[in-house]
Scaffold this motif. Sequence first.
Motif, mmCIF file in Angstrom:
data_model
loop_
_atom_site.group_PDB
_atom_site.id
_atom_site.type_symbol
_atom_site.label_atom_id
_atom_site.label_comp_id
_atom_site.label_asym_id
_atom_site.label_seq_id
_atom_site.Cartn_x
_atom_site.Cartn_y
_atom_site.Cartn_z
ATOM 1 N N ILE A 216 0.028 -11.257 -5.406
ATOM 2 C CA ILE A 216 -0.438 -11.009 -3.883
ATOM 3 C C ILE A 216 -1.027 -9.458 -3.672
ATOM 4 C CG2 ILE A 216 0.221 -11.122 -1.397
ATOM 5 C CD1 ILE A 216 2.737 -12.917 -2.306
ATOM 6 N N VAL A 217 -0.194 -8.842 -4.280
ATOM 7 C CA VAL A 217 -0.507 -7.422 -4.337
ATOM 8 C C VAL A 217 -1.738 -7.112 -5.032
ATOM 9 C CG1 VAL A 217 -0.004 -4.923 -4.717
ATOM 10 C CG2 VAL A 217 1.784 -6.700 -3.793
ATOM 11 N N ILE A 218 -1.671 -7.483 -6.188
ATOM 12 C CA ILE A 218 -3.078 -7.619 -7.114
ATOM 13 C C ILE A 218 -4.380 -8.102 -6.327
ATOM 14 C CG2 ILE A 218 -4.341 -8.470 -9.179
ATOM 15 C CD1 ILE A 218 -1.558 -8.283 -10.591
ATOM 16 N N SER A 219 -4.166 -9.356 -5.711
ATOM 17 C CA SER A 219 -5.497 -9.841 -4.803
ATOM 18 C C SER A 219 -5.648 -8.647 -3.769
ATOM 19 C CB SER A 219 -4.869 -11.274 -4.345
ATOM 20 O OG SER A 219 -5.785 -11.724 -3.484
ATOM 21 N N ASP A 220 -4.915 -8.316 -3.004
ATOM 22 C CA ASP A 220 -4.977 -7.230 -1.986
ATOM 23 C C ASP A 220 -5.777 -6.107 -2.549
ATOM 24 O OD1 ASP A 220 -3.982 -8.720 0.067
ATOM 25 O OD2 ASP A 220 -2.375 -7.681 0.460
ATOM 26 N N LEU A 221 -5.541 -5.685 -3.517
ATOM 27 C CA LEU A 221 -6.121 -4.579 -4.155
ATOM 28 C C LEU A 221 -7.351 -4.814 -4.816
ATOM 29 C CD1 LEU A 221 -3.119 -3.147 -6.484
ATOM 30 C CD2 LEU A 221 -3.929 -2.124 -4.410
ATOM 31 N N ILE A 222 -7.660 -5.946 -4.945
ATOM 32 C CA ILE A 222 -9.108 -6.360 -5.519
ATOM 33 C C ILE A 222 -10.047 -6.495 -4.482
ATOM 34 C CG2 ILE A 222 -10.484 -8.235 -6.454
ATOM 35 C CD1 ILE A 222 -8.048 -8.514 -8.642
ATOM 36 N N THR A 223 -9.374 -7.080 -3.322
ATOM 37 C CA THR A 223 -10.312 -7.227 -2.106
ATOM 38 C C THR A 223 -10.346 -5.824 -1.028
ATOM 39 O OG1 THR A 223 -8.370 -8.166 -0.908
ATOM 40 C CG2 THR A 223 -9.928 -9.641 -1.971
ATOM 41 N N TYR A 224 -9.458 -5.091 -1.567
ATOM 42 C CA TYR A 224 -9.423 -3.756 -0.564
ATOM 43 C C TYR A 224 -10.972 -3.148 -0.396
ATOM 44 C CZ TYR A 224 -8.483 0.769 1.063
ATOM 45 O OH TYR A 224 -8.157 1.910 1.962
ATOM 46 N N ARG A 225 -11.604 -3.299 -1.343
ATOM 47 C CA ARG A 225 -12.950 -2.548 -1.430
ATOM 48 C C ARG A 225 -13.709 -3.450 -0.456
ATOM 49 N NH1 ARG A 225 -17.412 -3.557 -5.878
ATOM 50 N NH2 ARG A 225 -16.474 -5.290 -5.744
ATOM 51 N N ILE A 226 -13.533 -4.472 -0.161
ATOM 52 C CA ILE A 226 -14.471 -5.181 0.889
ATOM 53 C C ILE A 226 -13.657 -5.146 2.466
ATOM 54 C CG2 ILE A 226 -15.116 -7.681 1.592
ATOM 55 C CD1 ILE A 226 -14.835 -8.327 -1.382
ATOM 56 N N ASN A 227 -12.678 -5.337 2.504
ATOM 57 C CA ASN A 227 -12.108 -5.663 3.984
ATOM 58 C C ASN A 227 -11.329 -4.183 4.222
ATOM 59 O OD1 ASN A 227 -9.574 -5.601 2.409
ATOM 60 N ND2 ASN A 227 -9.360 -7.857 2.637
ATOM 61 N N ARG A 228 -11.001 -3.149 3.379
ATOM 62 C CA ARG A 228 -10.581 -1.758 3.430
ATOM 63 C C ARG A 228 -9.057 -1.969 4.371
ATOM 64 N NH1 ARG A 228 -12.480 1.948 0.361
ATOM 65 N NH2 ARG A 228 -14.755 1.935 0.180
ATOM 66 N N LYS A 229 -8.283 -3.163 3.810
ATOM 67 C CA LYS A 229 -6.973 -3.300 4.580
ATOM 68 C C LYS A 229 -6.073 -3.765 3.542
ATOM 69 C CE LYS A 229 -6.226 -6.596 7.783
ATOM 70 N NZ LYS A 229 -6.508 -7.454 8.999
ATOM 71 N N LEU A 230 -4.764 -3.317 3.518
ATOM 72 C CA LEU A 230 -3.926 -3.837 2.888
ATOM 73 C C LEU A 230 -2.663 -4.463 3.784
ATOM 74 C CD1 LEU A 230 -3.136 -1.017 0.246
ATOM 75 C CD2 LEU A 230 -4.243 -3.141 -0.187
ATOM 76 N N THR A 231 -2.131 -5.578 3.336
ATOM 77 C CA THR A 231 -0.732 -6.357 4.102
ATOM 78 C C THR A 231 0.282 -5.432 3.843
ATOM 79 O OG1 THR A 231 0.015 -7.582 2.247
ATOM 80 C CG2 THR A 231 -1.882 -8.554 3.529
ATOM 81 N N LEU A 232 1.071 -5.701 4.949
ATOM 82 C CA LEU A 232 2.278 -4.845 5.037
ATOM 83 C C LEU A 232 3.197 -5.168 3.739
ATOM 84 C CD1 LEU A 232 4.492 -3.041 6.592
ATOM 85 C CD2 LEU A 232 5.286 -5.388 7.382
ATOM 86 N N HIS A 233 3.207 -6.158 3.336
ATOM 87 C CA HIS A 233 3.776 -6.297 1.947
ATOM 88 C C HIS A 233 3.182 -5.650 0.872
ATOM 89 C CE1 HIS A 233 5.778 -8.892 -1.467
ATOM 90 N NE2 HIS A 233 4.660 -8.738 -1.906
ATOM 91 N N SER A 234 1.870 -5.576 0.635
ATOM 92 C CA SER A 234 1.256 -4.737 -0.423
ATOM 93 C C SER A 234 1.720 -3.229 -0.222
ATOM 94 C CB SER A 234 -0.114 -5.057 -0.441
ATOM 95 O OG SER A 234 -0.418 -6.135 -0.716
ATOM 96 N N LYS A 235 1.660 -2.843 1.132
ATOM 97 C CA LYS A 235 1.859 -1.249 1.182
ATOM 98 C C LYS A 235 3.420 -0.939 0.991
ATOM 99 C CE LYS A 235 -1.179 -0.809 5.260
ATOM 100 N NZ LYS A 235 -1.261 -0.637 6.580
ATOM 101 N N VAL A 236 4.367 -1.894 1.235
ATOM 102 C CA VAL A 236 5.904 -1.770 0.808
ATOM 103 C C VAL A 236 6.032 -1.843 -0.617
ATOM 104 C CG1 VAL A 236 8.117 -2.542 1.006
ATOM 105 C CG2 VAL A 236 6.505 -2.545 3.036
ATOM 106 N N VAL A 237 5.378 -2.890 -1.339
ATOM 107 C CA VAL A 237 5.658 -2.912 -2.640
ATOM 108 C C VAL A 237 5.180 -1.631 -3.529
ATOM 109 C CG1 VAL A 237 4.717 -4.308 -4.865
ATOM 110 C CG2 VAL A 237 5.577 -5.644 -2.689
ATOM 111 N N LEU A 238 3.907 -1.282 -2.998
ATOM 112 C CA LEU A 238 3.351 -0.163 -3.793
ATOM 113 C C LEU A 238 3.958 0.980 -3.499
ATOM 114 C CD1 LEU A 238 -0.829 -0.766 -2.994
ATOM 115 C CD2 LEU A 238 0.526 -1.229 -5.279
ATOM 116 N N THR A 239 4.462 1.297 -2.291
ATOM 117 C CA THR A 239 5.162 2.558 -2.136
ATOM 118 C C THR A 239 6.415 2.437 -2.711
ATOM 119 O OG1 THR A 239 4.200 2.665 0.197
ATOM 120 C CG2 THR A 239 6.004 4.061 -0.219
ATOM 121 N N ALA A 240 7.346 1.482 -2.693
ATOM 122 C CA ALA A 240 8.644 1.548 -3.226
ATOM 123 C C ALA A 240 8.442 1.542 -4.782
ATOM 124 C CB ALA A 240 9.293 0.014 -2.898
#
Length: 452
Positions: A216-240
């Motif tokens: 889920i996080v990998i998918s969010d990171l790949i699509t970040y360039r398009i939508n400029r947005k990360l889900t709460l789950h991805s933000k927590v996982v990356l930070t932790a």
Amino acid sequence: MLQFAGKSKKFKPTPPQVLTFGFIIIIFVGTILLASGPANTGDPMSYVDALFMATSAACVTGLTTINVGIDLTHFGQVVLLLLVQIGGLGFTTMASLIAIVLRRRISFRERLILQEAMNQSTLEGIVPLIKKVIYYSLVIEGCGALLFSARFLAEMPVGQALYFGLFHSVSIFNNAGFDLFGMFPDRASSLIHYVEDPLINIVSMLLIILGGLGFIVISDLITYRINRKLTLHSKVVLTASAVLIVVGTIVILIFEYTNPNTMGPLDFLHKLSSAMLQSVSSRSAGVSTLDTGSLRQATQFMIVLLMFVGAAPGSTGGGIKVTTLAVLVGAIYTMARGRQDVVMFRNRLDQDRIHKAITLTLLSFFLIVIATMVLSATESAPFLSILFEVTSAFATTGMSAGLSGHLTTFGKLFIVLLMFVGRLGPVTLAFALTSTPEKEKFRHPEGRITIG
């Protein structure tokens, strides 16, 4: 079809039960194959060892009672690798891949099972997520195999280098940690021979991190360039994950800096890279450029804590998961400030998430404590080594302080059970062993007890 009164209802397993039975079948088939003659270079291994290895592979743990590079033939090694791939992605994902290739529609019930397997809260977008999981996995493993093979070409024939590259890329990305370097009599196991090799270190860390972040996080990171947005789950996982990697690296570097059996002979840059790889790998992967058995006790205990936390939900890793730790820390911070809601990145968490995090952590903690007590009574080994092995098995990390090869038959079977429970998760397994809960028809009056 009509159903008459008095007839017994047809048994329909729940998604947790399907996952549990599925893993049991995979482990059973793997055990038969690994115990067969074609899988072994010498006499066929015992069924206990075959069960241990099949469970370790299917649960992407990496603990081993044999020398994979010497004791298994190419057929046995391929069986082991297939078990790792199926266990890492999940047999439901592999079954979905077959259904997609055959253009068969995935039913609503199958989507529920996929939802449970991927640890998702909703069914929305579950099939597209499965397709992304398969695609991302093949691409990442392929890139890792090419980079590893390019490095191994300097010391091996082309065929062997390609084989080693593929085997170790799949093993490391799926956080299994099996290696073939035991076949070389002049080398230690795992990646100890490559402690000063920047390519092996960097590629290994990238594979472990990508496998541990979750799809889920990998998918969010790949699509970040398009939508400029990360889900709460991805933000927590990356930070932790970033915090745990940094803290783990600093602590391991401090404790091992002068250890003559590990980092002592290395220059500062290689000490830093080995500490970082150890920190990254300790949360689930199990590979190492340092001799785990030679680490100081303080370092081993730090690794136990990192193993207990593990990787992210929906990843190839185990442990209680970094999001669980983040929720617990958030709850402690909220209570210390005298507030009611746990807030992360300007989002309030539902109380159900907090209760689930507490339940999972306590169940996991009690399981590790009980397992350590039991094995302390049956195995002749220091307490810390047993705690290390138990946590590694439960968190499906695969790091060992040297105890796996000296376990009694009971000890091996007990570790098998721990790996199985750790891969499924204690909560999922509890749901699988119980019938469908009935909705409560009434609530008891509220009571108060003193805490603290």
